[in-house]
Design a protein around this motif. Structure first.
Motif, PDB file in Angstrom:
ATOM      1  N   GLU A 130       0.863  -1.190   0.000  1.00 50.16           N
ATOM      2  CA  GLU A 130       0.000   0.000   0.000  1.00 50.16           C
ATOM      3  C   GLU A 130       0.884   1.219   0.000  1.00 50.16           C
ATOM      4  OE1 GLU A 130      -2.654  -0.043   3.394  1.00 50.16           O
ATOM      5  OE2 GLU A 130      -3.778  -1.759   2.590  1.00 50.16           O
ATOM      6  N   ASN A 164      -6.886 -13.596   6.706  1.00 52.91           N
ATOM      7  CA  ASN A 164      -6.789 -12.349   7.461  1.00 52.91           C
ATOM      8  C   ASN A 164      -8.045 -11.488   7.232  1.00 52.91           C
ATOM      9  OD1 ASN A 164      -6.040  -9.319   7.429  1.00 52.91           O
ATOM     10  ND2 ASN A 164      -4.485 -10.280   8.701  1.00 52.91           N
ATOM     11  N   ASP A 167      -8.665  -8.275   7.425  1.00 51.05           N
ATOM     12  CA  ASP A 167      -8.493  -7.051   6.620  1.00 51.05           C
ATOM     13  C   ASP A 167      -8.330  -7.399   5.140  1.00 51.05           C
ATOM     14  OD1 ASP A 167      -8.711  -5.397   8.773  1.00 51.05           O
ATOM     15  OD2 ASP A 167      -6.550  -5.359   9.169  1.00 51.05           O
ATOM     16  N   GLU A 186     -11.687  -8.311   3.828  1.00 48.18           N
ATOM     17  CA  GLU A 186     -12.601  -7.186   3.635  1.00 48.18           C
ATOM     18  C   GLU A 186     -12.181  -6.307   2.451  1.00 48.18           C
ATOM     19  OE1 GLU A 186     -13.345  -4.873   7.107  1.00 48.18           O
ATOM     20  OE2 GLU A 186     -14.476  -3.350   5.976  1.00 48.18           O
ATOM     21  N   PHE A 187     -10.886  -5.989   2.387  1.00 54.90           N
ATOM     22  CA  PHE A 187     -10.469  -4.995   1.392  1.00 54.90           C
ATOM     23  C   PHE A 187     -10.002  -5.598   0.069  1.00 54.90           C
ATOM     24  CE2 PHE A 187      -9.825  -2.811   5.509  1.00 54.90           C
ATOM     25  CZ  PHE A 187     -10.770  -1.815   5.313  1.00 54.90           C
TER      26      PHE A 187
END
Ligand code: ATP
Length: 245
Positions: free
Chosen positions: A218, A234, A236, A239-240
């Protein structure tokens, strides 16, 4: 054992001021598939170009840090010398010669070989992985579908008989069924040819399904790393990058 590729504290600066890659480190063990994930603009393509030597200091593209391949630092080695050492990159956007046929594209990528019989056997092996290219061997590449052009781009890189294949977003713009097909072939190339693969992808689901390890990038930094399985689980990442669920 030392990994086939290691990147240590890599920084890449564009236009003398813009820090696109901010000191990342990663390792790709011999024989593995490792994926570098992240959204658009995270710095993934830039990282691949730094490894394959495609950044130009003369254009204000400055690289710092250490990239080691097969036991030696690459320093300022120009890209053709890196290809000769065994590093081949498939650029994002399937760059093929559109006015040439698949057969001619593969032949054009064979200039490092002198033995015609060897070139023929390499091309036939590539057709073995991509039967569709064999069927369309006499059609201009510009008329091939996006998936077929991606196959051809991978085939062209394989003509160099690389030890390390750098793949930049092979799934870009392809229908899900084709993504699956291409990823299955990438896995076979890894297993059957023993080619080590560093796979840059935005399609985290498809990439984590074939990779053993992954890094998540990122804003020029690696924010998460681990076995593919750990990343898949994981919250996160789910979700992303895996669309929830
Ligand atoms: P993409 O999926 O779009 O390729 P990425 O993660 O590969 O995304 P990069 O292409 O490496 O990201 O880009 C990282 C950052 O560097 C972005 O902000 C981008 O705008 C910038 N950048 C990329 N190439 C150049 C260039 N030639 N000159 C200046 N800035 C650049």
């Amino acid at each position: 054992m030392e990994p086939l590729l290691s990147v240590n504290n890599l920084e890449v600066i564009y236009d003398k001021v813009f820090l696109a890659v901010k000191g990342i480190s990663l390792e790709v063990p011999q024989g593995s598939i490792v994926t570098l994930l992240g959204a658009n603009g995270a710095g993934k393509s830039t990282t691949l170009k730094a490894i394959s030597g495609l950044l130009g200091p003369e254009r204000g593209e400055v690289t710092r840090g250490v990239v080691r391949f097969a036991g030696r630092p690459l320093d300022r080695l120009p890209s053709p010398r890196r290809v000769a050492l065994g590093i081949a990159q498939v650029l994002e956007g399937r760059r093929v010669f559109e006015h040439l046929t698949p057969e001619e594209n593969l032949l054009a990528a064979s200039t490092m070989h002198r033995d015609g019989a060897h070139v023929r056997s390499l091309i036939d092996r590539i057709y073995g992985y991509f039967p569709r290219l064999a069927e369309r061997r006499s059609t201009r590449a510009g008329y091939l579908s996006g998936g077929e052009q991606q196959m051809l781009a991978i085939g062209r890189a394989l003509m160099a008989e690389p030890r390390l294949l750098l793949l930049d977003e092979p799934s870009l713009g392809l229908a899900p069924r084709l993504v699956q097909e291409i990823f299955d072939i990438v896995r076979r190339i890894n297993q059957e040819e023993g080619v080590t693969i560093l796979l840059v992808e935005q399609n985290a689901r498809a990439a984590l399904a074939i990779a053993s390890h992954g890094y998540l990038m990122e804003n020029g930094r690696i924010v998460m790393a681990g076995p593919a399985r750990t990343l898949r689980e994981n919250p996160d990442v789910r979700e992303f990058y895996l669309g929830g669920g």
